[in-house]
Scaffold this motif. Sequence first.
Motif, PDB file in Angstrom:
ATOM      1  N   UNK A  54      37.832  23.368  37.187  1.00 48.99           N
ATOM      2  CA  UNK A  54      38.223  22.455  36.097  1.00 48.99           C
ATOM      3  C   UNK A  54      37.859  23.078  34.751  1.00 48.99           C
ATOM      4  N   UNK A  55      36.656  23.641  34.660  1.00 46.22           N
ATOM      5  CA  UNK A  55      36.224  24.278  33.406  1.00 46.22           C
ATOM      6  C   UNK A  55      37.188  25.384  32.992  1.00 46.22           C
ATOM      7  N   UNK A  56      37.475  26.300  33.909  1.00 47.01           N
ATOM      8  CA  UNK A  56      38.343  27.436  33.599  1.00 47.01           C
ATOM      9  C   UNK A  56      39.753  26.961  33.260  1.00 47.01           C
ATOM     10  N   UNK A  57      40.284  26.043  34.056  1.00 41.08           N
ATOM     11  CA  UNK A  57      41.648  25.563  33.846  1.00 41.08           C
ATOM     12  C   UNK A  57      41.783  24.842  32.506  1.00 41.08           C
ATOM     13  N   UNK A  58      40.876  23.922  32.228  1.00 43.63           N
ATOM     14  CA  UNK A  58      40.951  23.168  30.966  1.00 43.63           C
ATOM     15  C   UNK A  58      40.753  24.099  29.770  1.00 43.63           C
ATOM     16  N   UNK A  59      39.828  25.043  29.881  1.00 39.05           N
ATOM     17  CA  UNK A  59      39.603  25.996  28.786  1.00 39.05           C
ATOM     18  C   UNK A  59      40.853  26.830  28.524  1.00 39.05           C
ATOM     19  N   UNK A  60      41.473  27.335  29.582  1.00 34.93           N
ATOM     20  CA  UNK A  60      42.683  28.145  29.419  1.00 34.93           C
ATOM     21  C   UNK A  60      43.856  27.342  28.869  1.00 34.93           C
TER      22      UNK A  60
END
Length: 144
Positions: A54-60
């Motif tokens: 979730x962190x990586x996806x939302x950040x990207x």
Amino acid sequence: MENYIVYVWIIFAVFMLICEALTTQLVSIWFVIGGAAAAITCIFTDSLLIQTIVFVTVSLVALIATRPLVKKFLVKKKEPTNSDRLIGRVGIVTMDIINTTGEGQVNVDGKVWSAKSNDEREIKSGASVRITSIEGVKLVVEVM
């Protein structure tokens, strides 16, 4: 997984927010958003893998969605000045150009400008030079 991981995500988001506040451009705001999303994910799952995804996806997604818009507003347009027309012109050295002491003048189109050599060589008075660029208020010249 322990409940403490939500605090790790919150601390990370706050840390990235502080980093963002210390910079002049947007460089880490996307990680703040991703960290907040990962912290919220802790409510629904204890899986660190899912929280990290979730962190990586939302950040990207935040980066991809907002970066072009941010760049458009942060890019400062360079305003050309009349001195830009001097680049490529030929002038005559009126005072020896010595980069180490910051001395040197060139006469171009009847006007005297401060000048420096583009290759650190000294250029003697009377030499013909070509203007290669402008740095601040000084012409950067090369011997012809």
